[in-house]
Design a protein around this motif. Structure first.
Motif, mmCIF file in Angstrom:
data_model
loop_
_atom_site.group_PDB
_atom_site.id
_atom_site.type_symbol
_atom_site.label_atom_id
_atom_site.label_comp_id
_atom_site.label_asym_id
_atom_site.label_seq_id
_atom_site.Cartn_x
_atom_site.Cartn_y
_atom_site.Cartn_z
ATOM 1 N N ARG A 200 -30.553 57.093 -19.998
ATOM 2 C CA ARG A 200 -29.149 57.452 -20.203
ATOM 3 C C ARG A 200 -28.400 57.436 -18.873
ATOM 4 N NH1 ARG A 200 -26.514 63.272 -22.069
ATOM 5 N NH2 ARG A 200 -24.357 62.581 -21.885
ATOM 6 N N LEU A 201 -29.034 57.948 -17.832
ATOM 7 C CA LEU A 201 -28.421 57.959 -16.509
ATOM 8 C C LEU A 201 -28.089 56.530 -16.072
ATOM 9 C CD1 LEU A 201 -29.743 60.055 -13.508
ATOM 10 C CD2 LEU A 201 -28.988 57.714 -13.191
ATOM 11 N N PHE A 202 -29.040 55.620 -16.211
ATOM 12 C CA PHE A 202 -28.806 54.244 -15.786
ATOM 13 C C PHE A 202 -27.777 53.545 -16.661
ATOM 14 C CE2 PHE A 202 -32.047 54.678 -12.754
ATOM 15 C CZ PHE A 202 -32.077 53.545 -11.951
ATOM 16 N N ASP A 203 -27.707 53.897 -17.938
ATOM 17 C CA ASP A 203 -26.688 53.316 -18.802
ATOM 18 C C ASP A 203 -25.295 53.698 -18.315
ATOM 19 O OD1 ASP A 203 -25.934 51.818 -21.189
ATOM 20 O OD2 ASP A 203 -25.264 53.746 -21.975
ATOM 21 N N GLU A 204 -25.164 54.895 -17.761
ATOM 22 C CA GLU A 204 -23.877 55.328 -17.224
ATOM 23 C C GLU A 204 -23.556 54.647 -15.902
ATOM 24 O OE1 GLU A 204 -23.051 59.572 -17.344
ATOM 25 O OE2 GLU A 204 -24.581 59.814 -18.874
ATOM 26 N N ILE A 205 -24.511 54.666 -14.964
ATOM 27 C CA ILE A 205 -24.189 54.183 -13.625
ATOM 28 C C ILE A 205 -24.114 52.668 -13.545
ATOM 29 C CG2 ILE A 205 -25.160 56.250 -12.573
ATOM 30 C CD1 ILE A 205 -27.562 54.615 -11.685
ATOM 31 N N SER A 206 -24.532 51.956 -14.612
ATOM 32 C CA SER A 206 -24.383 50.503 -14.650
ATOM 33 C C SER A 206 -23.125 50.074 -15.409
ATOM 34 C CB SER A 206 -25.611 49.859 -15.302
ATOM 35 O OG SER A 206 -25.723 50.252 -16.664
ATOM 36 N N ASP A 207 -22.427 51.018 -16.010
ATOM 37 C CA ASP A 207 -21.212 50.743 -16.790
ATOM 38 C C ASP A 207 -20.005 51.134 -15.946
ATOM 39 O OD1 ASP A 207 -19.026 50.767 -18.503
ATOM 40 O OD2 ASP A 207 -20.178 51.530 -20.204
ATOM 41 N N PRO A 208 -19.268 50.158 -15.403
ATOM 42 C CA PRO A 208 -18.170 50.506 -14.486
ATOM 43 C C PRO A 208 -17.085 51.367 -15.111
ATOM 44 C CG PRO A 208 -18.108 48.166 -15.075
ATOM 45 C CD PRO A 208 -19.402 48.701 -15.567
ATOM 46 N N ASP A 209 -16.811 51.192 -16.391
ATOM 47 C CA ASP A 209 -15.777 51.999 -17.041
ATOM 48 C C ASP A 209 -16.244 53.442 -17.211
ATOM 49 O OD1 ASP A 209 -14.187 49.728 -17.242
ATOM 50 O OD2 ASP A 209 -14.998 49.201 -19.201
#
Length: 305
Positions: A200-209
Motif C-alpha cells: 500500500r505504501l508503494f502504491d501511494e509513493i509511485s502515484d504522483p497524484d
C-alpha cells in the motif's frame, strides 16, 4: 574473539572514524554526512558503482558512499569479514533491534544475491504498469530489509537503491511524505510475512497524484506540530479508493484534508467531503484528481484534535 560487540565502544556508542564518544552527537553527525552524500548520489556526483547494476555490489557501494565518512566498516555486510583498527574480527551472528531478529549474518549475502538474481531475470521491473511495479518493488524492499545487511544505515541505503530502480523503470517514487512510524510498521509487517502494508505504501509513493495530496497533509501536520505529536511519529496515509472512512476532521485546505485516525492521520481530497459537513464526517474515497504539485494551498479550516 571476545564476547564484546566489535561495533561498539565500551560506553555503547558505535565505533566511528571521528572519535565521537557520545551517541547523540554521533547520530547528528552521521545524519549530516549522510545527507550531504545523498545529495551527491541524486545529482549523479557519486563514485562509479553507486548507480546502475542493482546487485549486491551496487547496494554495498551506496552504503559505503553514504556512511564511509563515519564508519570504517561502511559497505561491509554482516556476512563478510570485518576489519576494525587493522584487526579482522568475526561479526555477531545475529542482529536484533527491539524485538525483531533479522536474517542470520552468514546467510545475508546469499539471500540478497538470490533476490537480485530474480530482479535481473525480471528485467529490473521495466515495462510494468505502475501498479505491477509498485507491488513487486514493495516485495523487493521487504526482502532487502529482512536481510538487514548492514549493522546501521539500512533504511537510508535501501531507499536510495529503490529510488534508482524506480527511476530506471519509469515509475519514480517519493518517500518524502512517508513518516518514520509508517515505515516501521510496514517493515515490521513485512518481517512477519504480511506484505500488504508495504505494498500500500508503494502504491501511494509511485502515484504522483496521490502522493501530492499526501504531501499537502504532511506539510500541514509538520507546521502544526506545536499543537500535537511530530508527524514522523504518526502513521500518516492517504485514503484508499472505494473505502469508507469516518472520523473527525483536523484540517481542510483547497486540495487536501486531514482526518484523525487511531494512532495517526488519514489524508484525502476535499472532493470526497459531503456538502455541509461538520467536524465529524463520513467519507467514501474516490480516485485522486490530478494536481500540479504547486505551492502549499491556502488552509481553509484548522481544527485541533
Amino acid at each position: 574473539m571476545t564476547g564484546r560487540d566489535p561495533f561498539l565502544q565500551a560506553n555503547g556508542t558505535m565505533e566511528n572514524l571521528l572519535g565521537i564518544e557520545r551517541a547523540g552527537e554521533l547520530a547528528v553527525t552521521e545524519a549530516d554526512y549522510a545527507a550531504a552524500r545523498t545529495v551527491q548520489l541524486r545529482e549523479g556526483r557519486a563514485p562509479a558503482g553507486t548507480r546502475g547494476n542493482f546487485d549486491l555490489a551496487h547496494l554495498k557501494a551506496i552504503h559505503r558512499h553514504l556512511f564511509g565518512d563515519v564508519y570504517g566498516w561502511a559497505g561491509t555486510t554482516r556476512a563478510e569479514p570485518l576489519t576494525l583498527g587493522g584487526v579482522t574480527v568475526r561479526q555477531p551472528p545475529l542482529l536484533m533491534k527491539g524485538t525483531t531478529t533479522f536474517e542470520a549474518g552468514n546467510r545475508v549475502n546469499a539471500r540478497l544475491e538470490a533476490a537480485f538474481d530474480r530482479l535481473r531475470a525480471e528485467g529490473y521491473l521495466q515495462g510494468l504498469s505502475r501498479e505491477a511495479f509498485s507491488e513487486r518493488a514493495a516485495d523487493l524492499l521487504i526482502q532487502i530489509n529482512n536481510a538487514h545487511p548492514f549493522r546501521e544505515g539500512n533504511g537510508r541505503t535501501q531507499r536510495e537503491f529503490m529510488l534508482q530502480l524506480a527511476e530506471q523503470a519509469g515509475h519514480p517514487l517519493n518517500f518524502d511524505p512517508i513518516s518514520q512510524q509508517r515505515m516501521i510498521v510496514a517493515s515490521y509487517d513485512g518481517i512477519q510475512g504480511d506484505p500488504s502494508t508495504m505494498r500500500r505504501l508503494f502504491d501511494e509513493i509511485s502515484d504522483p497524484d496521490r502522493v501530492a495530496v499526501l504531501e499537502r497533509g504532511v506539510q500541514y501536520l509538520e507546521g502544526a506540530r506545536q499543537h500535537g505529536p511530530e508527524w514522523e511519529e504518526m502513521y500518516v496515509a492517504t485514503m484508499t479508493t472505494g473505502r469508507e472512512y469516518r472520523g473527525p476532521l483536523v484540517a481542510k485546505g483547497q486540495e487536501f484534508f486531514v482526518m484523525a485516525s487511531e494512532g495517526g492521520a488519514i489524508v484525502g481530497h476535499p472532493q470526497d467531503l459531503p456538502e455541509g459537513h461538520g467536524r465529524y464526517v463520513t467519507v467514501q474515497a474516490t480516485p485522486f484528481p490530478s494536481v500540479d504539485g504547486g505551492p502549499q494551498p491556502r488552509l481553509e479550516h484548522d481544527l485541533d484534535y
